[in-house]
Design a protein around this motif. Sequence first.
Motif, PDB file in Angstrom:
ATOM      1  N   GLU A 179      -7.346  -1.652 -10.902  1.00  0.00           N
ATOM      2  CA  GLU A 179      -7.488  -1.964  -9.480  1.00  0.00           C
ATOM      3  C   GLU A 179      -7.146  -0.755  -8.612  1.00  0.00           C
ATOM      4  O   GLU A 179      -7.793  -0.529  -7.582  1.00  0.00           O
ATOM      5  CB  GLU A 179      -6.639  -3.172  -9.107  1.00  0.00           C
ATOM      6  N   LEU A 180      -6.162   0.015  -9.009  1.00  0.00           N
ATOM      7  CA  LEU A 180      -5.850   1.245  -8.269  1.00  0.00           C
ATOM      8  C   LEU A 180      -7.021   2.225  -8.323  1.00  0.00           C
ATOM      9  O   LEU A 180      -7.367   2.855  -7.313  1.00  0.00           O
ATOM     10  CB  LEU A 180      -4.586   1.895  -8.823  1.00  0.00           C
ATOM     11  N   GLY A 220      -3.783  -3.698 -13.268  1.00  0.00           N
ATOM     12  CA  GLY A 220      -3.273  -3.057 -12.060  1.00  0.00           C
ATOM     13  C   GLY A 220      -3.777  -1.634 -11.906  1.00  0.00           C
ATOM     14  O   GLY A 220      -4.199  -1.227 -10.821  1.00  0.00           O
ATOM     15  N   GLY A 280      -3.385  -3.801  -7.201  1.00  0.00           N
ATOM     16  CA  GLY A 280      -3.061  -2.788  -8.202  1.00  0.00           C
ATOM     17  C   GLY A 280      -1.601  -2.392  -8.179  1.00  0.00           C
ATOM     18  O   GLY A 280      -0.959  -2.274  -9.228  1.00  0.00           O
ATOM     19  N   THR A 332       0.931  -3.305 -11.226  1.00  0.00           N
ATOM     20  CA  THR A 332       1.439  -2.130 -11.930  1.00  0.00           C
ATOM     21  C   THR A 332       2.953  -1.984 -11.813  1.00  0.00           C
ATOM     22  O   THR A 332       3.612  -1.602 -12.773  1.00  0.00           O
ATOM     23  CB  THR A 332       0.746  -0.854 -11.395  1.00  0.00           C
ATOM     24  N   ALA A 357      -7.799  -4.096  -3.440  1.00  0.00           N
ATOM     25  CA  ALA A 357      -7.587  -3.495  -4.758  1.00  0.00           C
ATOM     26  C   ALA A 357      -6.269  -2.737  -4.816  1.00  0.00           C
ATOM     27  O   ALA A 357      -5.540  -2.817  -5.808  1.00  0.00           O
ATOM     28  CB  ALA A 357      -8.757  -2.567  -5.102  1.00  0.00           C
TER      29      ALA A 357
END
Length: 120
Positions: A55-56, A52, A20, A24, A16
């Motif tokens: 996911e972060l 993104g 991310g 991003t 992730a």
Amino acid sequence: MEIALWIAAGLLAAVALTGGVSKTFVPQAKLAAAPGGQWTGERSAGFVKTLGVLELLAAAGLILPAALGIAPVLVPVTAACWVLLMIGAMVTHLRHGEAKFVALNLTYLAIAAFVAWGRS
């Protein structure tokens, strides 16, 4: 079992975090040129950056709540959300004929399902 859950959550968090950061901060044209990234050229930059950021947040949500003991219920919730994200990723890669990425997403989905089950 506890060790296996930490390893699985750590692996997913690394995936992730990597995804991310790239979605991003990497320019969309560069993402679209990468293997498996063709779909990013077909979406708006805002959509890709939003994925993104999500996911972060998932990377943090898979590790921090359990590690800090603050709202650990967020770990299985995050893992369940990751399952949904992987379903969307598999559909997207299927539409582009990228079977190897579908298999990879299915693997991540299975790991996320394990974390969701084990932490709930």
